[in-house]
Motif scaffolding. Structure first.
Motif, PDB file in Angstrom:
ATOM      1  N   UNK A 183     -56.148  74.098  18.465  1.00 27.82           N
ATOM      2  CA  UNK A 183     -57.536  74.464  18.737  1.00 27.82           C
ATOM      3  C   UNK A 183     -58.268  73.339  19.452  1.00 27.82           C
ATOM      4  N   UNK A 184     -59.416  73.678  20.028  1.00 32.98           N
ATOM      5  CA  UNK A 184     -60.263  72.653  20.646  1.00 32.98           C
ATOM      6  C   UNK A 184     -60.716  71.631  19.615  1.00 32.98           C
TER       7      UNK A 184
ATOM      8  N   UNK B 173     -58.036  64.645  17.670  1.00 33.78           N
ATOM      9  CA  UNK B 173     -56.942  63.796  18.139  1.00 33.78           C
ATOM     10  C   UNK B 173     -57.438  62.613  18.952  1.00 33.78           C
ATOM     11  N   UNK B 174     -58.537  62.806  19.697  1.00 34.05           N
ATOM     12  CA  UNK B 174     -59.036  61.735  20.567  1.00 34.05           C
ATOM     13  C   UNK B 174     -60.243  61.021  19.971  1.00 34.05           C
ATOM     14  N   UNK B 175     -60.542  61.309  18.698  1.00 33.66           N
ATOM     15  CA  UNK B 175     -61.670  60.638  18.053  1.00 33.66           C
ATOM     16  C   UNK B 175     -63.013  61.132  18.509  1.00 33.66           C
ATOM     17  N   UNK B 176     -63.071  62.359  19.019  1.00 35.59           N
ATOM     18  CA  UNK B 176     -64.326  62.917  19.489  1.00 35.59           C
ATOM     19  C   UNK B 176     -65.146  63.532  18.370  1.00 35.59           C
ATOM     20  N   UNK B 177     -66.352  63.947  18.725  1.00 35.96           N
ATOM     21  CA  UNK B 177     -67.270  64.569  17.774  1.00 35.96           C
ATOM     22  C   UNK B 177     -66.949  66.047  17.636  1.00 35.96           C
ATOM     23  N   UNK B 178     -66.518  66.500  16.450  1.00 34.42           N
ATOM     24  CA  UNK B 178     -66.266  67.936  16.293  1.00 34.42           C
ATOM     25  C   UNK B 178     -67.568  68.715  16.279  1.00 34.42           C
TER      26      UNK B 178
ATOM     27  N   UNK C  63     -67.045  65.456  31.864  1.00 35.30           N
ATOM     28  CA  UNK C  63     -66.769  64.065  32.200  1.00 35.30           C
ATOM     29  C   UNK C  63     -68.013  63.195  31.991  1.00 35.30           C
ATOM     30  N   UNK C  64     -67.829  62.008  31.399  1.00 35.95           N
ATOM     31  CA  UNK C  64     -66.635  61.535  30.691  1.00 35.95           C
ATOM     32  C   UNK C  64     -66.355  62.420  29.474  1.00 35.95           C
ATOM     33  N   UNK C  65     -65.089  62.527  29.083  1.00 34.09           N
ATOM     34  CA  UNK C  65     -64.704  63.525  28.093  1.00 34.09           C
ATOM     35  C   UNK C  65     -65.380  63.302  26.738  1.00 34.09           C
ATOM     36  N   UNK C  66     -65.339  62.075  26.211  1.00 34.90           N
ATOM     37  CA  UNK C  66     -65.907  61.833  24.884  1.00 34.90           C
ATOM     38  C   UNK C  66     -67.420  62.040  24.867  1.00 34.90           C
ATOM     39  N   UNK C  67     -68.095  61.620  25.931  1.00 36.25           N
ATOM     40  CA  UNK C  67     -69.541  61.842  26.006  1.00 36.25           C
ATOM     41  C   UNK C  67     -69.853  63.332  26.099  1.00 36.25           C
ATOM     42  N   UNK C  68     -69.053  64.054  26.883  1.00 37.72           N
ATOM     43  CA  UNK C  68     -69.256  65.506  26.988  1.00 37.72           C
ATOM     44  C   UNK C  68     -69.062  66.188  25.642  1.00 37.72           C
ATOM     45  N   UNK C  69     -68.076  65.738  24.869  1.00 34.91           N
ATOM     46  CA  UNK C  69     -67.831  66.340  23.556  1.00 34.91           C
ATOM     47  C   UNK C  69     -69.024  66.148  22.618  1.00 34.91           C
ATOM     48  N   UNK C  70     -69.723  65.041  22.744  1.00 34.24           N
ATOM     49  CA  UNK C  70     -70.925  64.837  21.919  1.00 34.24           C
ATOM     50  C   UNK C  70     -71.997  65.868  22.247  1.00 34.24           C
TER      51      UNK C  70
ATOM     52  N   UNK D  26     -73.526  69.114  19.952  1.00 34.98           N
ATOM     53  CA  UNK D  26     -74.956  69.236  19.668  1.00 34.98           C
ATOM     54  C   UNK D  26     -75.558  70.543  20.172  1.00 34.98           C
ATOM     55  N   UNK D  27     -75.001  71.103  21.239  1.00 35.36           N
ATOM     56  CA  UNK D  27     -75.657  72.224  21.909  1.00 35.36           C
ATOM     57  C   UNK D  27     -75.059  73.588  21.602  1.00 35.36           C
ATOM     58  N   UNK D  28     -73.759  73.670  21.361  1.00 32.93           N
ATOM     59  CA  UNK D  28     -73.160  74.979  21.136  1.00 32.93           C
ATOM     60  C   UNK D  28     -73.477  75.476  19.730  1.00 32.93           C
TER      61      UNK D  28
END
Length: 404
Positions: free
Chosen positions: A93-94, A100-105, A323-330, A334-336
């Motif tokens: 899953x996303x 896996x990359x330490x991003x914000x779920x 892009x950048x990926x980690x910033x986009x994940x934050x 927050x928005x979805x």
């Protein structure tokens, strides 16, 4: 038929009940043609974040324990067919990719699904007879959206403000809809998997859940040490005018090239030095009633590249994050309004010497209560909020139509 919730749902057994496994649908995306109709399930592992541990390592260890060692993709181990291990279906899953990359779920998924499923199959010349089709028909109720067009447009504006501040260059926003159902959903998911242009068409099932995929997009393919990804960015109606408009759009081309650069960098971290190349840039291809722009990026796997390393590099896919990926994940978190569930992850086939995972766009999922769909698009500084809303609707229309 009473139109409402039904006590009869998918009759899928607990994964440890080996005798019942042939009754589950065996048609995962990217299954080799020679294996279709000749697969029998040997083992299964499912994972959710509450289970803890590193999901990438868990996938690799499980496959190794079941005869699919994937510790050095630059030097694949030869495999064997017929009455031994044939390969495995893999769903990530996303949310799992983000972890896996330490991003914000993001927020919780609206669909009750695992975040990882690995199913190991054997190859047999005498497959079991197909299970009897339930006598109940299929009914799907009305769709309920996770956000209104205005809320979606407002989120697009917030991304544009973030881009203006220099926080990000691009963010992919995804919406969700759910509908109640009764009866057997598997034929509807199979119809979805047969949509034109579905490079990763198929169905993966589990205990009380199923995923149907009609994705045209390659998240990652590894064949004899060559890494390939095919990001898709840019969408227009499949008309002559739409084709010309997509080719002429500076906004779509800029958005596309940004993601190509991101995915080139993703591959460069796991590739032999100097081997990353773009073989096809902004090629316009058709999926159902849409034109889409696709590029092909290839590289040679670095010595010692493992499956776990590969998944950490490419998940979640750059074309559905930003892009950048980690910033986009934050910003996505927050928005979805709801989690991405089965969408925007990876789903496909793994065998000795070959990994082929599609990005789970144009994908639906079913749990005990509802059928779920997702769709979205990449937001840049030039995005028109309501045009982005319309684009997401255009992407999900063929998916919903297949689930009639």
């Amino acid at each position: 038929m009473v139109r409402g919730k039904s006590t009869e749902r998918m009759n899928t057994p607990h994964p440890d009940v080996v005798e019942a496994l042939p009754h589950m649908v065996v048609d995962p995306p990217a299954t080799p043609t020679t294996c279709r109709g000749h697969l029998t399930e040997r083992a299964r592992w499912q994972w959710r974040p509450a289970d803890g541990g590193d999901p990438a390592t868990g996938i690799q260890d499980f496959l190794t324990d079941h005869g699919l060692p994937l510790h050095d993709l630059a030097r694949p181990t030869p495999g064997h067919h017929s009455h031994t291990i044939c390969g495995a279906a893999l769903y990530v899953s996303a949310t799992a990719g983000t972890l896996m990359v330490g991003g914000t779920p993001g927020p919780p998924s609206p669909a009750d699904l695992p975040d990882i499923a690995v199913v190991v199959y054997g190859h047999t010349d005498t497959p079991p007879p197909p299970a009897a089709t339930p006598t109940t028909g299929w009914w799907r109720g009305p769709w309920t959206e996770s956000w209104t067009p205005h809320q979606h447009a407002t989120a697009v504006e917030q991304v544009r403000h973030a881009i203006a501040r220099g926080d990000v260059y691009q963010v992919n926003l995804v919406g969700h809809a759910a509908a109640p159902y009764a009866g057997n959903p598997l034929p509807a998911l199979a119809r979805l998997g047969r949509l034109p242009g579905a490079r990763y068409g198929g169905v993966l099932t589990g205990p009380d859940w199923a995923i149907g995929c009609a994705s045209p997009e390659t998240l990652i393919e590894v064949h004899h040490g060559t890494l390939t990804t095919r990001p898709i960015k840019g969408t227009r109606p499949a008309t002559r005018a739409g084709h010309a408009d997509l080719l002429a759009s500076a906004k779509e081309r800029a958005e596309h090239i940004m993601i190509v650069d991101l995915e080139r960098n993703d591959l460069a971290r796991i590739a032999a030095t100097g081997s990353v190349r773009v073989d096809d840039l902004f090629a316009v291809r058709r999926w159902c009633d849409l034109w889409q722009a696709e590029s092909t990026i290839r590289a040679q796997a670095a010595d010692g590249l493992s499956l776990a390393d590969l998944l950490r590099a490419v998940c979640p896919g750059g074309s559905v994050t930003g892009a950048p990926k980690l910033a986009a994940l934050q910003h996505i978190a927050a928005l979805e309004p709801v989690g991405r569930g089965a969408s925007m992850g990876g789903l496909g086939w793994i065998s000795p010497g070959h990994i082929d995972l599609g990005l789970t766009i144009r994908t639906a999922a079913v749990d005990r209560e509802a059928v779920h769909v997702w769709a979205g698009g990449g937001i840049t500084s030039d995005s028109d909020p309501y045009a982005e809303v319309a684009e997401a609707a255009a992407k999900t229309t063929p998916v919903r139509a297949a689930l009639h």
